[in-house]
Design an enzyme around this catalytic site. Sequence first.
Site: not given
Length: 548
Positions: A21, A24-27, A43, A137
């Site tokens: 999908l 992002g900054g985390m994974g 995620k 966020d």
Amino acid sequence: MRPLDAQDPARIGDYRLLGRLGQGGMGRVFLARSDRGRTVAVKLVHPELAGEEEFRARFRREVRAAQRVGGEWTAPVLDADTEAGTPWVATGYIAGPSLQRVVGGGTPLPERSVRILAAGLARALGAIHAAGIIHRDLKPSNVLLTIDGPRVIDFGIARALEAVTGNGVTRTGDSVGSPGFMSPEQVRGEPLTPACDVFSLGSVLAYAATGRQPFGTADSIAHALMFRIAQEEPDLSALPDALRELVSGCLAKDPEQRPTPAELVAQAERGAAGGPGADDEPWLPGALIARLGRHAVELLEAEDPQDGENARGGDRAGAPSAVPSPAPEGPGGVHALPTAVSHTSAPGHTPATPPPRPVAPGPASHPPHTARADHGPAVPAPAPASRRRRGAGAARFAAFALVLAGVGAATVYAVLGGDGDGVRAEDAHGKDGRASGQSAANGGIPTDFLGTWETTLDGSAVNARRLTLIQGETGDTVLTMTATGASYRCAFAATLISAGPPVRLGPSTVVSGPDGCRPGESSTLEMVGGTLRRVSDDGKALSYHKTG
């Protein structure tokens, strides 16, 4: 959604991956499906973050807190493994585009839609804050649009990123957020309260109504945006006058002067006719309703990646590569089992506490079952439709949705996302009924069967069932259904086995809803004295009356 890359795992935990999908900054974020048919978003944390002990500790705490948030206005956290080699978290998948994608494509929302958006997001923030979480966020890409209202995603988890900087060095006091939608206190690095999310909500609403950020454009330099947020007043010149008080109150520089989420709900609903569906009007414009219909069909008819999984060896993130074979179906029928993952977990594996179990989605009511201590029999995934049928089914539904948008959403709309309360469709048969025989003769579903049908359980208006049947070929998704109760809303779909009459449908699959929503048996539809009778393979039956 993009296909899986060669380096992507085929499974994460108990979930089979369908596609990617985003990232992002985390994974990385994947669309996935459990063996019992639940569609989720998983995620998977970036490996470099997984090696940071402070990140892991915060990630563990935030996941546990997020699991306490209800799923009515959010994507609920369903499962997680914070101790895996690469930690991951699974949330309910929301079948709808983001606010960023809709408005960024040149479609600002009308005033009524923005008011309903405001009320829904305020309710989501109220639930998030009640669990002791600050989102930090909230931005258009973290707001998803469904037929029955907005949903907030990625709440709380962003805090774990405060533990590390871009080079992996642990540090406190880092700002987490997107520059154009941060609060003044985030910009200044001050301690945060839930009021910071209210400020972000004001910026999101201004963007939804105008297509512009209130403190600068998306091309503005981040530091310039942050300076304006901290020191200057927002540009609300393009905002409709009726929304100015609502938005400007959220954007007060002083956190103490901003309204609470509960106050925002009351203020927003004064001009929004009570919320999505309250006046039988959808909350979004007709063109967006059609778009959501197409999006839902694409999700329902997603290819099963089983062959790709075998080709890549079936490796699972954070688990051995060997995948046990599904257990044989036990007595009583697998459809009655909850779709929740096991409540018995390995250390660090923290599935969410499920909400109250809804009634099963089949034609009749089944008492909810208590979750087993083991995973129980697995439900095989539905066989993938051929590419030709996928395209044909999607095209037919898209055409249906476009007609829906053209004739006006007051009488025709489809609830296909989030916790929808039903699906309505234009009745397709002719006034004299002669089209029914023609349709059957041509191999299609008799038109007397087409349209929207409703019933209740035990005469209670609270426990309602609504199904819609549209024309299609064998293998197409032709039935959409919602089951609603006092504490749940589940959406389902089923494919056509044979057009009949009687009409034969395959097992129903879960499209959306809380974790207790469960797939149903194959079923048969027949006309009995002007009512539609649906009989499942286990003998349970319900009769529906036509409403549209």
